[in-house]
Write an enzyme that holds these catalytic residues in place. Sequence first.
Site, PDB file in Angstrom:
ATOM      1  CG  HIS A  86      -1.857  -1.030   1.422  1.00  0.00           C
ATOM      2  ND1 HIS A  86      -1.760  -1.985   2.409  1.00  0.00           N
ATOM      3  CD2 HIS A  86      -2.994  -1.301   0.739  1.00  0.00           C
ATOM      4  CE1 HIS A  86      -2.798  -2.796   2.334  1.00  0.00           C
ATOM      5  NE2 HIS A  86      -3.554  -2.427   1.331  1.00  0.00           N
TER       6      HIS A  86
ATOM      7  CD  GLN B  11     -14.309  -4.251  -0.869  1.00  0.00           C
ATOM      8  OE1 GLN B  11     -14.459  -3.059  -1.077  1.00  0.00           O
ATOM      9  NE2 GLN B  11     -13.149  -4.846  -1.105  1.00  0.00           N
TER      10      GLN B  11
ATOM     11  CE  LYS C 160      -2.859  -9.013  -2.496  1.00  0.00           C
ATOM     12  NZ  LYS C 160      -4.012  -9.923  -2.405  1.00  0.00           N
TER      13      LYS C 160
ATOM     14  CD  GLN D  66      -9.714  -3.863  -5.867  1.00  0.00           C
ATOM     15  OE1 GLN D  66     -10.517  -4.328  -5.095  1.00  0.00           O
ATOM     16  NE2 GLN D  66      -8.596  -3.294  -5.449  1.00  0.00           N
TER      17      GLN D  66
END
Length: 284
Positions: free
Chosen positions: A37, A61, A149, A153
């Site tokens: 991140h 989600q 990763k 998405q």
Amino acid sequence: METVATPAGLRARVAEWRREGQRVGLVPTMGALHEGHLRLVDLVRTRADRVVATVFVNPLQFGPREDLSRYPRDLERDRALLEARAADLLFAPTVDAMYPEPVEVRLEPGTMASRWEGSVRPGHFSGVLTVVAKLFHLVGPDVACFGQKDFQQAALIRRMVRDLDWPLEVIVGPTVREADGLALSSRNRYLTPDDRSRAPLLSAALRAAQRAWRDGATEAAAVERAAAAVFASEPAVTVDYIAVADPNTLEPVATVSAETVVMVAARVGTTRLIDNAILDQPIP
Ligand code: PAF
């Protein structure tokens, strides 16, 4: 670094920067931050004058049998890490602040979201895209950054931005790995010591797929077999899928090329892990 907890506070702060003509970058996260991140923060910083990071564990989600209640939360630690990386603003709302009423209208992605992760986690990407759309509306970023990763998405967010004509640039930051190849993930902390010793199998499978391609395999089935053979060596790891796919549409391909992506998902003990690699981008 300032922290705001309400959508109104976020809008007000960003509006000031806009009036000053500054470029704004956005890094959405669910917290439990790791180096992966933080590199996204660094990356956005190279493209924007101001960096907004968000920490919000988005209930939309998570499926009913998923890990929403036990998802790791440590806002003080996240705040300190973001501050050390010189993020300008942290947006950390409560669920009530983000969703004051039950959500009636969501974004509904098509077949790109029903494959792979979507087939194992129905509704997941609808929840992701809905919260990302809200964050895009609240911040109005010039640039937003997501990690490779979560390949599916990131591809869906890029597609949403195109389909909905959003005036922003989406950039994807590389996966950061442990020395033994395990991709950093907030969920790695669920791994028991035994699970942890098995978890590098995912990156080993991806390396095997890349090796098969480098050795001349052109059929997706052969590349997939190379990855499957690695998983077969460890019966304690259960594979959900090995996808050999087009990196933009995520459709399975019959013949591979340098840009083909291989995505894997597997259960290691009770922890579900995902990883991926582009064939011509060797993973360490
Ligand atoms: O990748 C994540 O952490 C989340 O899916 C995101 C993009 C922050 C949306 O909740």
